[in-house]
Design a protein around this motif. Structure first.
Motif, PDB file in Angstrom:
ATOM      1  N   SER B 340       0.827  -1.188   0.000  1.00 48.36           N
ATOM      2  CA  SER B 340       0.000   0.000   0.000  1.00 48.36           C
ATOM      3  C   SER B 340       0.871   1.252   0.000  1.00 48.36           C
ATOM      4  CB  SER B 340      -0.895  -0.043   1.231  1.00 48.36           C
ATOM      5  OG  SER B 340      -1.799   0.988   1.198  1.00 48.36           O
ATOM      6  N   ALA B 341       1.925   1.243   0.820  1.00 40.80           N
ATOM      7  CA  ALA B 341       2.830   2.388   0.838  1.00 40.80           C
ATOM      8  C   ALA B 341       3.393   2.625  -0.558  1.00 40.80           C
ATOM      9  CB  ALA B 341       3.952   2.140   1.841  1.00 40.80           C
ATOM     10  N   GLY B 342       3.784   1.536  -1.226  1.00 41.94           N
ATOM     11  CA  GLY B 342       4.337   1.673  -2.569  1.00 41.94           C
ATOM     12  C   GLY B 342       3.330   2.255  -3.543  1.00 41.94           C
ATOM     13  N   ALA B 343       2.098   1.759  -3.480  1.00 41.52           N
ATOM     14  CA  ALA B 343       1.083   2.224  -4.427  1.00 41.52           C
ATOM     15  C   ALA B 343       0.805   3.712  -4.236  1.00 41.52           C
ATOM     16  CB  ALA B 343      -0.198   1.417  -4.252  1.00 41.52           C
ATOM     17  N   PHE B 344       0.664   4.135  -2.976  1.00 37.12           N
ATOM     18  CA  PHE B 344       0.410   5.561  -2.760  1.00 37.12           C
ATOM     19  C   PHE B 344       1.656   6.384  -3.058  1.00 37.12           C
ATOM     20  CE2 PHE B 344      -3.310   3.967  -0.529  1.00 37.12           C
ATOM     21  CZ  PHE B 344      -4.263   4.813  -1.050  1.00 37.12           C
ATOM     22  N   GLY B 345       2.824   5.785  -2.844  1.00 35.35           N
ATOM     23  CA  GLY B 345       4.051   6.464  -3.253  1.00 35.35           C
ATOM     24  C   GLY B 345       4.028   6.783  -4.736  1.00 35.35           C
ATOM     25  N   MET B 346       3.541   5.822  -5.531  1.00 32.50           N
ATOM     26  CA  MET B 346       3.470   6.060  -6.982  1.00 32.50           C
ATOM     27  C   MET B 346       2.498   7.178  -7.302  1.00 32.50           C
ATOM     28  SD  MET B 346       5.614   4.232  -8.605  1.00 32.50           S
ATOM     29  CE  MET B 346       5.013   4.659 -10.226  1.00 32.50           C
TER      30      MET B 346
END
Lengths: 663, 481
Positions: B340-346
């Motif tokens: 989730s952190a990665g997706a919102f990072g994107m």
């Protein structure tokens, strides 16, 4: 650095090199790619040699190291680990050395190819995969390496993917190997089923316990369970090591660039099957039936494929059939329990066959990718280094005394003669006659290519794609990046047999990896009669293999040097045999009729009716429509009103209360 | 209460002190030098991790130790969850800094609020009595309510904060109500005592089950499980991306810990009851989350529904009530937080000056604009979809295995079917990135630290998948499996 780190570096350096050369193409450039790959594989070779040195001179113990436990499922450990014994180290050193030579050679061979960096990435990746295969201490990693080398082989056969024939050959190699791998996978599954472990040490230790177990596969026929396992495993080896009848892909694999033919389809990958059977010797030793099967398959391949080599005109195909035949020799050696002789021949063969292939490649670039020997001839003057090294390779291949191939091949023949296994007479005559055939086609190749008068014409104005037999520029010797590997490979082709026959075959150097039951020990007798390599060579002069070899030489010299018309004469007088050989015993046609056309028909039926009709039409699109409709409905619930949300919560609470408290 | 016991809460004390220090430091730091605050927050996390790792109660051969009269507990599960909270919050800070700077919201409040929320999360993770649970929960919730309204100008943000606050208060009320009934039935606030009291009673008492229902509802709201999920899409969409990033990643770990402590440590004897309740909630979440996600065009809403379905999977791991199951669940929640952190990072990465990239269309043709970023997003999406080799697959596999261990075949089958349905919307993102033409050609640039962290985040999806053994082993051993 600890030993574990060094062992890890050996496969990982080529992997890193492959990643850099392949993924960072733009950043490192052409020269960067080849330097990275050569450095990676070069250091890997030096480290392998260091391990070998430790083992030979400092008496390093066999290492069985688990690097990483990948997964534990149902009590079975799936691990990455290394089993470093003499067998492994020998393979590692040979693989990395030949690979290094091929890397250097490629700079010259692929110089003008647009896929230059891709090629380096692939061969470095291949080196990694092959190392993982030979260093493995368990069946899973073995299978990983097995499939990985298969994948790279597929990629490299179809390297020139704009050629129809290359794509076809790649596909063929892939599919035929699937058949073998199916057997292999069944074998591994059977191992897992009966031993509950994939670890070599555990399985080998438990193997004698199931020796007496039988199983009824076909009603009325009882099989030894161990035989079933071994034959399944060996079917995998038949695919990878191209044993009849799964050999059909190897000649076609010559569509790939020549360095690949040398590295993958002669020296290393195709010997993976041989290596695997030798590694599994504690299992194979328990089943005489499986070993007989192995031996007979090897015998058929050794003789049959050598015969086909006589009628081929493509220089690479001749060597390819020669490879098949030599792999047959190794398989025969496995079948008579002379595992160390098989490994010994594997090693010497890796050097001289790589040498022959690279020599052929040198000729091919000189003639601008002309591979047909009918348009060669007389090249010895223009290409002296290639010519001399090709002679060295040929002498080694035919087993001329003192050359490396002599020691390994004669040991195999002697071992077969000693063997009392069921069918060993057939195998003996096959390998014996094979010597004559080998000698004949080898000298035929040598004469047609390097001797006699040139049969090509130099025509400067011939254009980009001249017709057969015409070249744009006069051929000349290849650059040093090509000739240096030839020379470096020629040296072991001459001396390695002389140096290593004692330790590898007769002093039990491989005995930590290979186990042979006493009554199968065919090399014991040879060991008694072995009084050093010189005595062995002297003794050979009075034996049948030597004179058969000389006969082959004389016949080839007579026909191709003095009476070229004789070849055509035989062709016309024996049309049946010639056509049989020319069509490679009609294997391709048989498979086409029996399997391929039928599978294509079944596949088409499944595609049209089942896939397009039921699955795509009904299941996929139907369920997608259903889900889409549902989603659109659910979406409406999220109205945005706070009281709706609160209501949903209360409703949920009441719902749960109703179920648990009231009911 | 002696000092050694107090030391068990050293990480909590450290975070509390630093949050206050940062709050005060802000007064003395000029606006253009606010990067110092960011560094201080990062240092807080690093030292909190170091202090946590040095937990010496383990060296005395204990599996757990309590402090403050048994209302606070240190055990391996708590330590692992806390460490991952620190790690993922560090990732969140790097992403958030970039976002907040771009949107002119780079204020210290973000750091103090998130640190207080982290403190609440840590308390929840280590809670061993009903009071501590409530304390941690409220501390987290109040901080996040304020965070959602962090962009004071945004109407959507304020609306979302308001909804979240009202619904959250309702949920807190229900939870408190449930706690009071449990207290009434057992006469204790301490989870261990509650457990003992329940096992001494004969038969199921009505009041206990009644209390359990309310606790489960409170828990379900916290995790965002159907039908207590309604706040999630609105809050995810309304809050600034940096805040959504935080909410989606960190508090979920506390939610898992809370479920474990309440249901297993406290009410372990009511296992059959809560197993059935959770299995219904789980299947509803998985079905509805995956279905509703398909219909979304806004990627933040899509991820909100995806979260709902992931929470359903996390519940599945709790069902068997065994160490293996809890380990699987914990593995899932950690993996989920990373994804989730990665997706919102994107999303943050693609947000150009002042405009959030919240539409799916913003991802069109990403591969042509920047192949590496597209590859990272693809890895995250593959992982979320549960494609083998990526880490998300192993997480799904383990919880489905847990459901099978609990004998809930129907639940396992529906989970698998709806994973396939869910794969549709994850793969749609990949299709948009690789096969569609970009809407804009403007280059994407991000600071070095952002690039490094998001690359690491993407590669972890692959790395933790290929080498899945160690993290799984850590999670399993935290429960002694």
């Amino acid at each position: 650095m600890s030993l574990k780190t060094i062992l890890l570096l050996i496969p990982l350096l080529p992997l890193a090199a492959a990643a850099i050369a392949g993924l960072l193409r733009k950043q490192v450039g052409r020269a960067g790619s080849h330097w990275v790959a050569i450095l990676g594989v070069g250091v890997s070779f030096l480290l392998s040699a260091w391990v070998l040195y430790q083992q030979i001179f400092l008496g390093m113990e066999t290492q069985n190291i688990t690097i990483y436990t990948w997964m534990i499922s149902g009590g079975v450990h799936f691990e990455v680990g290394f089993l470093i014994d003499h067998l492994t180290t020998l393979m590692m050193t040979v693989v990395t050395f030949v690979s290094l030579m091929v890397h250097i050679y490629t700079i010259g061979y692929m110089a003008t190819d647009p896929g230059y960096q891709r090629f380096f990435s692939y061969i470095a990746l291949f080196t990694f995969s092959m190392l993982m295969l030979v260093m493995s201490n368990n069946f899973m990693q073995l299978f990983f390496g097995w499939e990985a080398v298969g994948l790279v082989s597929y990629l490299l056969i179809g390297f020139w993917f704009d050629r129809e024939s290359a794509i076809y050959a790649g596909l063929k190699a892939f599919l035929v190997n699937r058949v073998g791998d199916f057997g292999f996978l069944l074998g591994i599954a059977a191992v897992l089923y009966s031993f509950g472990s994939l670890d070599y040490a555990t399985v080998f230790a438990a193997a004698p316990g199931i020796a007496g177990k039988t199983v009824t596969l076909i009603p009325g026929m009882e099989w030894q369970w161990i035989t079933v396992i071994c034959i399944c495993l060996f079917i995998g080896a038949m695919g990878k090591s191209a044993q009849a009848p799964l050999h059909v892909w190897l000649p076609d694999s010559m569509e790939g660039p020549t360095p690949i033919s040398a590295l993958i389809h002669a020296a290393t990958m195709v010997t993976a099957g041989i290596f695997m059977v030798a590694r599994m010797s504690p299992l194979f030793e328990l089943s005489d039936a499986a070993l007989s099967f192995v031996m007979l398959i090897g015998a058929v391949t050794a003789l049959g494929m050598g015969l086909v080599g006589i009628v081929q005109n493509d220089i690479k195909r001749v060597i390819a059939y020669s490879t098949l035949s030599q792999l047959g020799y190794m398989t025969v050696a496995l079948g008579v329990s002379a595992y160390s002789a098989a490994i010994f021949h594997l090693m010497t063969h890796a050097f001289f066959k790589a040498l022959l292939f690279l020599g052929a490649g040198s000729v091919i670039i000189a003639l601008h990718h002309q591979q047909d020997m009918r348009y060669m001839g007389g090249l010895r003057k223009q290409m002296p280094i290639t010519w001399i090294t090709a002679w060295v390779g040929t002498l080694a291949l035919i087993g001329f005394p003192f050359m490396s191939g002599f020691y390994s091949k004669d040991s195999i023949i002697e071992a077969v003669a000693e063997s009392s296994r069921w069918g060993s007479e057939v195998a003996y005559w096959s390998v014996l006659l094979g010597v004559l055939i080998t000698s004949f086609y080898s000298f035929r190749l040598l004469y047609l290519t390097f001797h006699g008068q040139p049969r090509y014409r130099v025509d400067v104005g011939a254009g980009e794609h001249p017709p057969d037999g015409v070249v744009q520029h006069a051929p000349h010797e290849s650059p040093w990046v090509v000739t240096v590997p030839l020379i470096l490979l020629a040296i072991p082709s001459i001396v390695i047999g002389y140096l290593l026959i004692g330790p590898v075959l007769f002093e039990g150097w491989l005995s930590d990896a290979i186990s042979v039951l006493p009554h199968n020990n065919v090399l014991e007798h040879a060991a008694e009669n072995f009084h050093g390599p010189v005595a062995m060579a002297k003794h050979a002069i009075g034996t049948a293999p030597f004179w058969l070899m000389i006969t082959g030489f004389v016949l080839a010299t007579f026909i191709y040097q003095f009476r070229p018309a004789l070849a055509d004469f035989f062709k016309q007088k024996l049309p049946g045999i010639y056509r049989l050989l020319e069509n490679k015993y009609y294997f391709d046609e048989l498979y086409q009729k029996l399997f391929i056309s039928r599978s294509v028909r079944i596949g088409r039926g499944l595609w049209k009716k089942v896939d397009a009709g039921v699955i795509d039409g009904g299941l996929v699109n139907g369920s997608a429509r259903l889900m889409g409709n549902l989603a659109a409905r659910i979406r409406v619930w999220q109205s945005g009103y706070l009281f709706h949300y609160a209501f949903a919560m209360i409703a949920g609470l009441i719902g749960i209360l109703a179920i648990w408290v009231v009911l | 209460m002696n000092t050694t016991n107090m030391l068990l809460a050293a990480p909590e004390f450290w975070v509390l002190i630093m949050a206050c220090v940062i709050l005060i430091a802000d007064l003395f730091i000029r606006e253009e030098r606010r990067g110092i605050i960011h560094m201080m927050a990062m240092i807080t996390l690093v030292f909190a991790a170091i202090i946590t790792v040095r937990g010496d109660y383990l060296s005395e051969g204990l599996r757990s130790a309590t402090a403050f009269n048994g209302s606070f507990i240190r055990d391996p599960m708590g330590d692992v969850l806390k460490l991952f909270s620190f790690f993922i919050l560090g990732i969140v800070y790097v992403y958030a800094k970039f976002y907040l700077r771009q949107f002119r919201m780079f204020r210290t409040d973000f750091y103090t609020l998130t640190l207080f929320a982290l403190l609440g999360v840590m308390l929840l993770i280590s809670a061993n009595s009903l009071v501590t649970i409530y304390l941690g929960l409220e501390l987290t919730s109040l901080s996040t309510y304020a965070l959602v309204a962090f962009d004071r100008e945004s109407k959507r943000g304020s609306e979302a904060a308001m909804k979240y606050f009202v619904l959250g208060s309702m949920a807190s009320g229900m939870l408190l109500y449930g706690m009071s009934m449990i207290y009434g039935a057992t006469g204790s606030m301490d989870l261990a005592d509650i457990s003992v009291a329940i096992s001494n009673q004969d038969g199921d008492s009505m009041i206990l089950v009644f209390g359990l229902v309310f606790l489960v509802v409170g828990l379900a709201f916290k995790l965002g499980v159907v039908p207590f999920h309604m706040w999630i899409p609105d809050v995810y969409e309304g809050a600034p991306a940096a805040v959504t990033l935080f909410i989606s990643a960190i508090p979920k770990m506390a939610g898992f810990a809370m479920a474990y402590r309440l249901l297993y440590t406290g009410l372990g004897d009511l296992h059959t009851d809560w197993q059935q309740m959770l299995s219904i909630l789980a299947v509803l979440s998985i079905v509805l989350g995956n279905l509703a996600a398909i219909a979304q065009t806004n990627i933040k809403r899509m991820l909100a529904y995806s979260t709902i379905s992931h929470m359903g999977f996390i519940l599945m791991g709790l069902l068997p009530g065994t160490a293996d199951g809890f380990g699987a669940s914990m593995y899932y929640v950690i993996v989920y937080s990373l994804m989730s952190a990665g997706a919102f990072g994107m999303i943050i990465l693609l947000s150009a000056r002042g405009v959030e990239a919240e539409q799916l269309d913003d991802f069109k043709g990403l591969n042509q604009r920047n192949g590496w970023y597209a590859a990272i997003m693809a890895m995250i999406m593959f992982s979320m979809a549960g494609v083998p080799v990526f880490v998300g697959f192993f997480a799904k596999w383990l919880v489905i295995k847990a459901a099978l261990d609990a004998g809930l075949l129907w639940l396992a089958i529906s989970a698998v079917i709806f994973s396939v349905v869910g794969a549709f919307y994850y793969l749609r993102v990949i299709k948009l990135m690789y096969f569609d033409e970009p809407l804009t050609e403007s280059p994407i640039d991000a600071p070095v630290d952002f690039n490094a962290v998001i690359s690491l985040n993407g590669l972890l999806m692959l790395g933790l998948g290929v080498f899945s053994g160690s993290l799984i082993a850590v999670c399993m051993s935290a429960f002694g499996a």
